[in-house]
Structure formats: C-alpha cells, structure tokens
Motif scaffolding. Structure first.
Motif, PDB file in Angstrom:
ATOM      1  N   THR A 154      40.204  81.373  53.104  1.00  0.00           N
ATOM      2  CA  THR A 154      40.352  81.824  51.715  1.00  0.00           C
ATOM      3  C   THR A 154      39.468  82.715  51.255  1.00  0.00           C
ATOM      4  N   THR A 155      40.255  84.076  50.880  1.00  0.00           N
ATOM      5  CA  THR A 155      39.573  85.073  50.295  1.00  0.00           C
ATOM      6  C   THR A 155      40.062  85.545  48.662  1.00  0.00           C
ATOM      7  N   TYR A 156      39.304  85.761  48.113  1.00  0.00           N
ATOM      8  CA  TYR A 156      39.609  86.154  46.628  1.00  0.00           C
ATOM      9  C   TYR A 156      39.007  87.550  46.419  1.00  0.00           C
ATOM     10  N   ASN A 157      39.769  88.525  45.705  1.00  0.00           N
ATOM     11  CA  ASN A 157      39.256  89.840  45.573  1.00  0.00           C
ATOM     12  C   ASN A 157      39.240  90.000  44.025  1.00  0.00           C
TER      13      ASN A 157
ATOM     14  N   LEU B 208      30.610  87.631  48.156  1.00  0.00           N
ATOM     15  CA  LEU B 208      30.361  88.720  49.200  1.00  0.00           C
ATOM     16  C   LEU B 208      30.508  89.654  48.210  1.00  0.00           C
ATOM     17  N   ASP B 209      29.370  90.904  48.261  1.00  0.00           N
ATOM     18  CA  ASP B 209      29.238  92.158  47.684  1.00  0.00           C
ATOM     19  C   ASP B 209      29.289  93.023  48.954  1.00  0.00           C
ATOM     20  N   VAL B 210      30.459  94.074  48.937  1.00  0.00           N
ATOM     21  CA  VAL B 210      30.673  94.766  50.027  1.00  0.00           C
ATOM     22  C   VAL B 210      30.369  96.428  49.736  1.00  0.00           C
ATOM     23  N   ARG B 211      29.397  96.313  48.438  1.00  0.00           N
ATOM     24  CA  ARG B 211      29.104  97.694  48.234  1.00  0.00           C
ATOM     25  C   ARG B 211      28.023  98.413  49.027  1.00  0.00           C
ATOM     26  N   THR B 212      27.402  99.685  48.679  1.00  0.00           N
ATOM     27  CA  THR B 212      26.412 100.110  49.442  1.00  0.00           C
ATOM     28  C   THR B 212      25.127  99.607  48.780  1.00  0.00           C
TER      29      THR B 212
ATOM     30  N   CYS C 216      33.351  94.796  45.048  1.00  0.00           N
ATOM     31  CA  CYS C 216      33.020  96.142  45.142  1.00  0.00           C
ATOM     32  C   CYS C 216      32.658  96.634  43.903  1.00  0.00           C
ATOM     33  N   ARG C 217      32.744  97.965  43.788  1.00  0.00           N
ATOM     34  CA  ARG C 217      32.426  98.895  42.614  1.00  0.00           C
ATOM     35  C   ARG C 217      33.796  98.512  41.545  1.00  0.00           C
ATOM     36  N   SER C 218      34.887  98.771  42.251  1.00  0.00           N
ATOM     37  CA  SER C 218      36.117  98.825  41.606  1.00  0.00           C
ATOM     38  C   SER C 218      37.367  98.094  41.956  1.00  0.00           C
ATOM     39  N   GLY C 219      37.034  97.375  43.003  1.00  0.00           N
ATOM     40  CA  GLY C 219      38.309  96.216  43.631  1.00  0.00           C
ATOM     41  C   GLY C 219      38.816  97.007  44.666  1.00  0.00           C
ATOM     42  N   ASN C 220      38.739  98.130  45.119  1.00  0.00           N
ATOM     43  CA  ASN C 220      39.325  98.629  46.119  1.00  0.00           C
ATOM     44  C   ASN C 220      38.754  98.376  47.572  1.00  0.00           C
ATOM     45  N   ARG C 221      37.527  98.449  47.763  1.00  0.00           N
ATOM     46  CA  ARG C 221      36.993  98.170  49.225  1.00  0.00           C
ATOM     47  C   ARG C 221      37.050  96.719  49.410  1.00  0.00           C
ATOM     48  N   SER C 222      36.819  96.020  48.222  1.00  0.00           N
ATOM     49  CA  SER C 222      36.660  94.447  48.268  1.00  0.00           C
ATOM     50  C   SER C 222      38.169  94.050  48.929  1.00  0.00           C
TER      51      SER C 222
END
Length: 105
Positions: A86-89, A22-26, A66-72
């Motif tokens: 189960t979620t991995y960042n 899952l990509d959560v970027r714009t 995401c771009r840097s790991g913060n939003r993800s």
C-alpha cells in the motif's frame, strides 16, 4: 499507488494503525520542515534509496511526499514494483501542505 489530496491523506492517516510517513526530499528541503512523524530517505540516493526502502516492512501503509508530488509519485511506483502492498502519494507535496509542520533537531 494511489494519489491522494491533503484532505484524503489526513483522513486515511487518522484511521491507519499501520502507517509509515516517508519524506523522499533532500536534506536541504528537510531543513525547511517536515510533516509530523515522517522519516526521510532521499530518493536522489539512487541505489542507496532502494537499499534503504527494501529494509522497510512491506506490509505497512506508506504515505509518501516530496516537495511537489513528483518524486514521491516516482518513489511510490518504485516501491510498488519492489512489492510494497500500500502506497499513497501526496498530491501537491510539501509546497501545498497547509497542515502541521515540525522541524528536525
């Protein structure tokens, strides 16, 4: 949620038959390239993000970036609260990724 390095991410993915990337970027960020086989849901959609995520299978393993790991990281915590098992960042996000990148049509 577990924070993972790129090395751990690739190792986990290689043996996970239940993975969903899952990509959560714009959209502008997605246009710069995506990780192979990833699906985009922009976390900035707010309630729209929650609605779309809630339609996903909560028993799968979610690899989120995401771009840097913060939003993800925020997305992974939110998904944990919504009942995802189960979620991995991805630490460092897309900026520090040095593996394969693809581009959407």
């Amino acid at each position: 949620m577990k924070n993972v390095t790129q090395e751990e991410w690739e190792q986990l993915l290689s043996t996970d038959d239940n993975a969903y990337i899952l990509d959560v970027r714009t959209q502008n960020e997605v246009d710069e390239g995506i990780l192979p086989n990833s699906h985009n849901i922009d976390i900035y959609e707010g309630q729209g993000f929650i609605d779309k995520v809630n339609e996903l299978d909560k028993s799968k393993s979610y690899y989120i970036y995401c771009r840097s790991g913060n939003r993800s990281g925020q997305a992974a915590q939110l998904m944990d609260q919504l009942g995802f098992e189960t979620t991995y960042n991805l630490l460092g996000g897309f900026m520090e990724w040095d593996g394969e990148v693809t581009y959407q049509e």
